[in-house]
Design a protein around this motif. Structure first.
Motif, PDB file in Angstrom:
ATOM      1  N   UNK A 103      13.677 -14.789  -0.250  1.00  6.58           N
ATOM      2  CA  UNK A 103      13.406 -13.371   0.039  1.00  6.58           C
ATOM      3  C   UNK A 103      13.046 -12.548  -1.188  1.00  6.58           C
ATOM      4  N   UNK A 104      12.773 -13.166  -2.326  1.00  9.96           N
ATOM      5  CA  UNK A 104      12.461 -12.407  -3.530  1.00  9.96           C
ATOM      6  C   UNK A 104      10.991 -12.010  -3.629  1.00  9.96           C
ATOM      7  N   UNK A 105      10.127 -12.719  -2.929  1.00  8.83           N
ATOM      8  CA  UNK A 105       8.696 -12.443  -2.982  1.00  8.83           C
ATOM      9  C   UNK A 105       8.210 -12.159  -1.565  1.00  8.83           C
ATOM     10  N   UNK A 106       7.414 -11.115  -1.426  1.00  6.89           N
ATOM     11  CA  UNK A 106       6.894 -10.720  -0.113  1.00  6.89           C
ATOM     12  C   UNK A 106       5.390 -10.501  -0.218  1.00  6.89           C
ATOM     13  N   UNK A 107       4.655 -11.047   0.751  1.00 10.94           N
ATOM     14  CA  UNK A 107       3.204 -10.873   0.788  1.00 10.94           C
ATOM     15  C   UNK A 107       2.824 -10.221   2.108  1.00 10.94           C
ATOM     16  N   UNK A 108       2.024  -9.175   2.029  1.00 11.73           N
ATOM     17  CA  UNK A 108       1.527  -8.489   3.223  1.00 11.73           C
ATOM     18  C   UNK A 108       0.025  -8.717   3.341  1.00 11.73           C
ATOM     19  N   UNK A 109      -0.443  -8.958   4.562  1.00  8.39           N
ATOM     20  CA  UNK A 109      -1.873  -9.045   4.844  1.00  8.39           C
ATOM     21  C   UNK A 109      -2.340  -7.703   5.385  1.00  8.39           C
ATOM     22  N   UNK A 110      -3.368  -7.134   4.791  1.00  5.02           N
ATOM     23  CA  UNK A 110      -3.885  -5.826   5.193  1.00  5.02           C
ATOM     24  C   UNK A 110      -5.348  -5.919   5.589  1.00  5.02           C
ATOM     25  N   UNK A 111      -5.729  -5.055   6.532  1.00  2.00           N
ATOM     26  CA  UNK A 111      -7.108  -4.971   6.978  1.00  2.00           C
ATOM     27  C   UNK A 111      -7.962  -4.222   5.954  1.00  2.00           C
ATOM     28  N   UNK A 112      -9.273  -4.416   6.022  1.00  2.00           N
ATOM     29  CA  UNK A 112     -10.155  -3.605   5.181  1.00  2.00           C
ATOM     30  C   UNK A 112      -9.957  -2.117   5.460  1.00  2.00           C
ATOM     31  N   UNK A 113     -10.086  -1.304   4.414  1.00  2.00           N
ATOM     32  CA  UNK A 113      -9.971   0.140   4.572  1.00  2.00           C
ATOM     33  C   UNK A 113     -11.214   0.824   4.014  1.00  2.00           C
ATOM     34  N   UNK A 114     -11.135   2.131   3.802  1.00  2.00           N
ATOM     35  CA  UNK A 114     -12.308   2.876   3.343  1.00  2.00           C
ATOM     36  C   UNK A 114     -12.788   2.414   1.971  1.00  2.00           C
ATOM     37  N   UNK A 115     -11.847   1.967   1.143  1.00  2.00           N
ATOM     38  CA  UNK A 115     -12.188   1.553  -0.220  1.00  2.00           C
ATOM     39  C   UNK A 115     -12.485   0.063  -0.290  1.00  2.00           C
ATOM     40  N   UNK A 116     -11.700  -0.701   0.442  1.00  2.00           N
ATOM     41  CA  UNK A 116     -11.797  -2.157   0.375  1.00  2.00           C
ATOM     42  C   UNK A 116     -12.561  -2.692   1.575  1.00  2.00           C
ATOM     43  N   UNK A 117     -13.605  -3.466   1.338  1.00  2.00           N
ATOM     44  CA  UNK A 117     -14.394  -4.035   2.420  1.00  2.00           C
ATOM     45  C   UNK A 117     -13.782  -5.309   2.981  1.00  2.00           C
ATOM     46  N   UNK A 118     -12.965  -5.973   2.193  1.00  2.00           N
ATOM     47  CA  UNK A 118     -12.447  -7.274   2.589  1.00  2.00           C
ATOM     48  C   UNK A 118     -10.973  -7.184   2.971  1.00  2.00           C
ATOM     49  N   UNK A 119     -10.511  -8.148   3.749  1.00  2.00           N
ATOM     50  CA  UNK A 119      -9.084  -8.317   3.977  1.00  2.00           C
ATOM     51  C   UNK A 119      -8.408  -8.573   2.627  1.00  2.00           C
ATOM     52  N   UNK A 120      -7.168  -8.153   2.518  1.00  2.20           N
ATOM     53  CA  UNK A 120      -6.498  -8.337   1.232  1.00  2.20           C
ATOM     54  C   UNK A 120      -5.003  -8.555   1.406  1.00  2.20           C
TER      55      UNK A 120
END
Length: 644
Positions: A29-46
């Motif tokens: 539980x020390x490291x957490x990764x979130x997947x986010x959709x593209x937004x106004x600034x970012x064109x790609x998933x991140x």
């Protein structure tokens, strides 16, 4: 009521998808990764990466953009998430013949994200979150045919406020690491790259692993945006313009792992994540593979292998010190002054020492004319040459001057390693790429140069003053990701002098890990040492059962402890311009055991040792004193159990 229930469930799910697609944590539980959709600034998933030891809610890495461009389709800004796979638990244990730890285990959680582009073509992203880091890779699951990858859009957003230790890209990976913060430089940077975010207290090391025949090596570039480090393919001019920069693939296909080792500095230093995600051993028989120390005449003599009498002296050195190997470096094909190659190998083998031999990788990809440069180029060349080496009882080959990480060169590396394994030959590479985990898959691959090592005392006068600080950075960067042929432990001077102490130089043989550890000084440099130091060098391991971080900060000082069977070897160095004292807790020792201590530290001046003995346990502390640019080693051998 039933309709209301399903409506609420839908709204909750929809809100979750709109803001954040998925979250995956490490088993601890020390490291957490979130997947986010593209937004106004970012064109790609991140991805967004958090380190839960942080006192703040700030992300350790706020954005890792993802995507690929094939020659027929794009898989980046046009991706739609079809589904998220079930979370899998990864738990693995494996053994390594050489490295920082012989028995290794790891734990992770894995999930696969299934995407489609506008044309309905599939691309998956596999994410693993380990207790010591994050790894992800791309997949094309469909059996569609043959393609080229035009671009990879993996990019790490890293604030200029983060402290970084980066090496300017060069094909031989022999640059100096620079510490930067604030207005950092733009450029292309080699792996591995170390970062420290003070706000989140997290350290992280970016690398790639399990690179194979289906891809090219990549590097990092922040030339477009100083805060964004993009993965980029090799430069077209690398390898004298031979080979394609963009890799060709056949589907189904998987990319190498993009690896981020995460934690405190101890976690980063001790990590085996690069081999954890690499393919298991492919060799059926590995009993013939032996790590060991090597005597080497190039550093002190430059043209040493050209002279049969010098070759004999270094073979004698290996025999007297009990080292397994001696290297016949370049110019062995011009050997004279009383003997040739056949005479030399007969003499070396008669002593009970095993000869190693150098080759130019050859071909049109290198500018270096040194011969022989035509013996490795094809499978037929190698079979013919390796047959001769077996007849001469030569144990392994050093292959030099690759100058490229294009896909054709990755195939060439692996061709050499695989063919050599068929003839029970050890391999190591110079003028080469940085390790990508191959020593797990092919354990006959013993080490790589890919470092500005002691050889640079021959090359430029500036290394004299660069070396102390450089040496304290390497345990936290280059040597984290695999074996490193620095060619250490040199007390006398070569072309340009040392400013490090004898204690500093002695410590490098423990601090730096390499399956073949070349001790590069001339014979009289070792024979003139105190008997206690000679005894330690005679018994010095080249492969370790465990490694522990003791203390350090890149560019200032470094100390590690390494275990071989039941004995521990600890070494520390400093680049400081003043004397320092350290009090070290010995908690890494096995509780309930009393150990015989041999401490070798700086003496009255930088060419003297202070040697002392004692008895210690894991409950004790050890006080050491280092001169400026100094160092020490301590050897702990178990005496008896203190428990009934």
């Amino acid at each position: 009521m039933k309709e209301l229930f399903y409506t609420l469930v839908f709204l909750i799910f929809f809100t979750r998808l709109s803001a954040q697609e998925f979250m995956l944590s490490s088993p601890n539980e020390l490291i957490r990764v979130e997947l986010h959709q593209p937004d106004e600034v970012t064109e790609n998933w991140y991805f967004k990466v958090f380190y839960n030891e942080s006192p703040s809610e700030k992300a350790l890495i706020p954005k890792i953009e993802m995507g690929l461009a094939r020659n027929d389709e794009g898989f980046s800004s046009n991706l739609k998430l079809r589904k998220t796979g079930k979370i899998k638990s990864i738990s693995e244990a494996y053994n390594l013949i050489h490295g920082k730890r012989s028995s290794t285990s790891n734990a992770a959680r894995e999930v696969t994200f299934y995407f489609r582009n506008d044309s309905g073509k599939k691309m998956n992203i596999v994410l693993r979150v380990y207790n010591d880091g994050v790894a992800f890779r791309y997949e094309f699951p469909d059996k569609e045919g043959n393609f080229s990858i035009d671009n990879e859009f993996t990019a790490f957003s890293i604030s200029v406020d983060a402290t970084r230790w980066l090496e300017k890209w060069n094909p031989a990976n022999e640059g100096l690491y620079q510490q930067m913060q604030g207005d950092s430089l733009r450029g292309e940077w080699g792996y591995p790259a170390l970062f420290h975010d003070r706000d989140t207290i997290g350290w992280y090391l970016i690398h790639e692993a399990n690179l194979n025949r289906t891809y090219a090596g990549t590097k990092l570039s922040n030339t477009k945006d100083i805060n964004t480090y993009n993965l980029v393919f090799p430069n077209p001019g690398d390898g004298r313009g031979t080979g394609k920069s963009k890799p060709d693939i056949s589907t189904p296909w998987q990319s190498p792992w993009r690896v981020i080792i995460i934690g405190n500095l101890a976690t980063v230093t001790e990590s085996t994540l690069v081999t954890d995600v690499s393919d298991p051993v492919k060799l059926k028989d590995t009993d013939w593979i032996e790590p060991g120390l090597v005597s080497w005449n190039y550093w002190s003599s430059n043209h040493g292998t050209k002279d049969y009498q010098i070759v004999k002296k270094f073979a004698d050195l290996a025999e007297k010190m009990g080292w397994k190997y001696t290297l016949l470096d370049w110019e062995w094909d011009a050997m004279g002054n009383g003997g040739n190659l056949e005479d030399a190998t007969a003499y070396i083998n008669k002593l009970g020492v095993k000869p190693l031999i150098w080759y130019n990788s050859g071909g049109d990809h290198t500018w270096v004319p040194a011969t022989p440069k035509d013996r490795m180029l094809t499978h037929e060349n190698r079979v013919q040459e390796f047959t001769k080496l077996n007849e001469l009882d030569i144990a392994g080959i050093k292959v030099d001057f690759f100058e490229s990480e294009k896909q054709n060169m990755i195939n060439y590396y692996l061709d050499i390693v695989e063919d050599a394994a068929d003839f029970n030959l050890l391999v190591y590479f110079h003028g080469s790429l940085v390790p990508r985990g191959w020593s797990r898959t092919y354990p006959n691959l013993m080490t790589y140069e890919a470092v500005r090592g002691a050889e640079w005392y021959n090359n430029v006068p500036t290394f004299t003053m660069n070396a102390p600080q450089h040496n304290t950075i390497l345990p936290f960067t280059r040597n984290v990701v695999g074996p490193m042929d620095y060619t250490p432990v040199t007390f006398t001077n070569s072309q340009y002098p040392h400013v490090t102490s004898y204690g500093h130089e002695l410590a490098l043989g423990i601090l730096f890990e390499s399956g073949l550890q070349h001790l590069a000084d001339r014979p009289e440099g070792y024979y003139s040492l105190p008997e206690e130091v000679i005894t330690i060098l005679k018994k010095l391991p080249a492969a370790w059962d465990d490694t522990k971080f003791i203390y350090g900060y890149p560019g200032k000082n470094a100390a590690l402890a390494r275990r071989k069977e039941e004995s521990w070897y600890m070494a520390g160095i400093s680049s400081e311009l003043w004397e320092i004292e350290k009090e070290i807790a010995l908690k890494f020792l096995k509780p309930g055991i009393e150990y015989q201590l041999k401490l070798v530290q700086d003496g009255e001046h930088d060419k003297a040792f202070k040697i002392s003995d004692g008895k210690v346990t894991s409950e004790d502390t050890l006080k050491v004193k280092l001169l400026r640019r100094g160092g020490f080693i301590a050897v702990f051998e178990p005496i008896k159990s203190l428990t009934k």
